[in-house]
Every structure is written in structure tokens, then in C-alpha cells.
Design an enzyme around this catalytic site. Structure first.
Site, PDB file in Angstrom:
ATOM      1  N   HIS A  48      -7.138  -5.531   2.111  1.00  0.00           N
ATOM      2  CA  HIS A  48      -5.973  -5.057   2.849  1.00  0.00           C
ATOM      3  C   HIS A  48      -5.505  -6.197   3.753  1.00  0.00           C
ATOM      4  O   HIS A  48      -6.321  -6.785   4.479  1.00  0.00           O
ATOM      5  CB  HIS A  48      -6.338  -3.872   3.745  1.00  0.00           C
ATOM      6  N   HIS A  62     -10.299  -5.136  -3.711  1.00  0.00           N
ATOM      7  CA  HIS A  62      -9.005  -5.403  -3.077  1.00  0.00           C
ATOM      8  C   HIS A  62      -9.219  -5.670  -1.600  1.00  0.00           C
ATOM      9  O   HIS A  62     -10.179  -5.195  -0.998  1.00  0.00           O
ATOM     10  CB  HIS A  62      -8.037  -4.228  -3.277  1.00  0.00           C
ATOM     11  N   HIS A 113     -10.802  -6.951 -13.611  1.00  0.00           N
ATOM     12  CA  HIS A 113     -11.438  -5.772 -13.020  1.00  0.00           C
ATOM     13  C   HIS A 113     -12.822  -6.152 -12.486  1.00  0.00           C
ATOM     14  O   HIS A 113     -13.759  -6.372 -13.243  1.00  0.00           O
ATOM     15  CB  HIS A 113     -11.574  -4.615 -14.017  1.00  0.00           C
ATOM     16  N   ASP A 162       0.856  -1.189   0.000  1.00  0.00           N
ATOM     17  CA  ASP A 162       0.000   0.000   0.000  1.00  0.00           C
ATOM     18  C   ASP A 162       0.893   1.241   0.000  1.00  0.00           C
ATOM     19  O   ASP A 162       1.876   1.320   0.733  1.00  0.00           O
ATOM     20  CB  ASP A 162      -0.921  -0.004   1.223  1.00  0.00           C
ATOM     21  N   GLY A 207     -15.876   3.066   3.089  1.00  0.00           N
ATOM     22  CA  GLY A 207     -14.523   3.590   2.953  1.00  0.00           C
ATOM     23  C   GLY A 207     -13.789   3.126   1.715  1.00  0.00           C
ATOM     24  O   GLY A 207     -12.571   3.328   1.616  1.00  0.00           O
ATOM     25  N   ASN A 267     -13.166  -3.111   2.216  1.00  0.00           N
ATOM     26  CA  ASN A 267     -14.155  -2.041   2.269  1.00  0.00           C
ATOM     27  C   ASN A 267     -15.013  -2.164   1.019  1.00  0.00           C
ATOM     28  O   ASN A 267     -14.490  -2.082  -0.096  1.00  0.00           O
ATOM     29  CB  ASN A 267     -13.464  -0.676   2.310  1.00  0.00           C
ATOM     30  N   HIS A 309     -11.770  -1.015  -7.507  1.00  0.00           N
ATOM     31  CA  HIS A 309     -11.292  -2.289  -8.048  1.00  0.00           C
ATOM     32  C   HIS A 309     -11.116  -3.162  -6.808  1.00  0.00           C
ATOM     33  O   HIS A 309     -10.321  -2.814  -5.918  1.00  0.00           O
ATOM     34  CB  HIS A 309      -9.972  -2.071  -8.804  1.00  0.00           C
TER      35      HIS A 309
HETATM   36  P1  AMP Z   1      -9.771   1.464   0.055  1.00  0.00           P
HETATM   37  O1  AMP Z   1      -9.889   2.761   0.813  1.00  0.00           O
HETATM   38  O2  AMP Z   1     -10.215   0.276   0.821  1.00  0.00           O
HETATM   39  O3  AMP Z   1     -10.401   1.564  -1.317  1.00  0.00           O
HETATM   40  O4  AMP Z   1      -8.211   1.257  -0.147  1.00  0.00           O
HETATM   41  C1  AMP Z   1      -7.481   1.861  -1.180  1.00  0.00           C
HETATM   42  C2  AMP Z   1      -6.040   1.766  -0.798  1.00  0.00           C
HETATM   43  O5  AMP Z   1      -5.248   1.912  -1.968  1.00  0.00           O
HETATM   44  C3  AMP Z   1      -5.571   2.855   0.194  1.00  0.00           C
HETATM   45  O6  AMP Z   1      -5.073   2.244   1.379  1.00  0.00           O
HETATM   46  C4  AMP Z   1      -4.493   3.600  -0.589  1.00  0.00           C
HETATM   47  O7  AMP Z   1      -3.413   3.999   0.225  1.00  0.00           O
HETATM   48  C5  AMP Z   1      -4.071   2.573  -1.636  1.00  0.00           C
HETATM   49  N1  AMP Z   1      -3.537   3.104  -2.872  1.00  0.00           N
HETATM   50  C6  AMP Z   1      -4.055   4.087  -3.651  1.00  0.00           C
HETATM   51  N2  AMP Z   1      -3.287   4.280  -4.731  1.00  0.00           N
HETATM   52  C7  AMP Z   1      -2.256   3.396  -4.646  1.00  0.00           C
HETATM   53  C8  AMP Z   1      -1.113   3.099  -5.463  1.00  0.00           C
HETATM   54  N3  AMP Z   1      -0.878   3.764  -6.598  1.00  0.00           N
HETATM   55  N4  AMP Z   1      -0.269   2.128  -5.056  1.00  0.00           N
HETATM   56  C9  AMP Z   1      -0.488   1.465  -3.909  1.00  0.00           C
HETATM   57  N5  AMP Z   1      -1.549   1.681  -3.102  1.00  0.00           N
HETATM   58  C10 AMP Z   1      -2.416   2.635  -3.458  1.00  0.00           C
HETATM   59 ZN    ZN Z   2      -9.533  -2.137 -12.287  1.00  0.00          ZN
END
Ligand code: AMP
Ligand code: ZN
Length: 112
Positions: A100, A98, A46, A30, A91, A85, A96
Site C-alpha cells: 500500500h 502487494h 503471482h 485501492d 491483516g 501486510n 497476492h
Molecule cells: P490487504 O488487506 O493488505 O491484503 O489489502 C488488500 C487491499 O486490496 C484492500 O485495501 C482492498 O481495499 C483492496 N482491494 C480489494 N479488491 C480490490 C479491487 N478489485 N481493486 C482494487 N483494490 C482492491
Molecule cells: Zn495473484
């Protein structure tokens, strides 16, 4: 998805710190870590959110990659938390799917 930042990372047009990869799943660090270990596990396909993850195969691929990642990062024994999330109110900021994976800090009280 041309305007999806994670699709661009998967394609390689935006750089990332890769931790683990297989044909279905990519794991990256992250960019704004909330803990000493904070990685994002995403399907290469996607899929916008959990609401769209209809195939159980996706979940199996994600969780197999999560377990593999925890071992690679050396946190499997110590413990880790996996968070998704789903939707803006929960949040989700990147649309896309994902998960954590967080470790290396003592986490607070459980919400549930
Ligand atoms: P969410 O808020 O659950 O959608 O998590 C999105 C996460 O993506 C956040 O923790 C961001 O810090 C992370 N994020 C956004 N852009 C990037 C990037 N280019 N590379 C790595 N992590 C990213
Ligand atoms: Zn995507």
C-alpha cells in the site's frame, strides 16, 4: 492463479484504475481508499506474500515502481507511507503480494 483477484486484474479480466505499469509491476488505485492517495503496488508474477518473495529483484522492482508512482501522483515531496501486510494476522486479505502506498493525510503515531 485462477482464483486470485489481483492476477485477474493483471490479466485485465477484472477492471481496475491503473496508475503505473511496467513489465514487472502494476500499480492500481485501492477500491476502498484509506486516504486521498491510496494505491496498491504488486508484482505481475503471482507471489503470495513477503514470505514467498525470495528474489531480491522483486523488492527492487516494487520499490522502483513505488518511487515512480509517488512522483506521478505528486506526493514524493510531501511524503508517503508504504505498508505491507504479511499474513492473515497482520491483516493481509488478498493473497497476492502487494504494498500500500498512502499519502494525503497526516498519519498518526508510528507503531515502530
Ligand atoms: P490487504 O488487506 O493488505 O491484503 O489489502 C488488500 C487491499 O486490496 C484492500 O485495501 C482492498 O481495499 C483492496 N482491494 C480489494 N479488491 C480490490 C479491487 N478489485 N481493486 C482494487 N483494490 C482492491
Ligand atoms: Zn495473484
Amino acid at each position: 492463479m485462477t482464483d486470485c483477484i489481483f492476477c485477474k486484474i493483471i490479466e485485465g479480466t477484472i477492471p481496475s484504475q491503473k496508475v503505473y505499469e511496467n513489465d514487472k509491476v502494476l500499480v492500481i488505485k485501492d477500491i476502498n481508499p484509506a486516504a486521498p492517495v491510496h494505491v496498491l503496488i504488486m508484482p505481475k508474477e503471482h507471489i503470495e506474500s513477503m514470505n514467498d518473495a525470495k528474489a531480491m529483484g522483486t523488492a527492487a522492482d516494487i520499490f522502483a515502481a513505488a518511487r515512480e508512482t509517488a512522483t506521478i501522483l505528486g506526493v514524493a515531496e510531501n511524503g508517503y507511507r508504504i505498508i505491507n501486510n504479511c499474513g492473515k494476522n497482520a491483516g493481509q486479505t488478498v493473497m497476492h503480494l502487494h504494498f500500500h502506498l498512502i499519502s494525503g493525510i497526516r498519519m498518526g503515531e508510528k507503531i515502530i
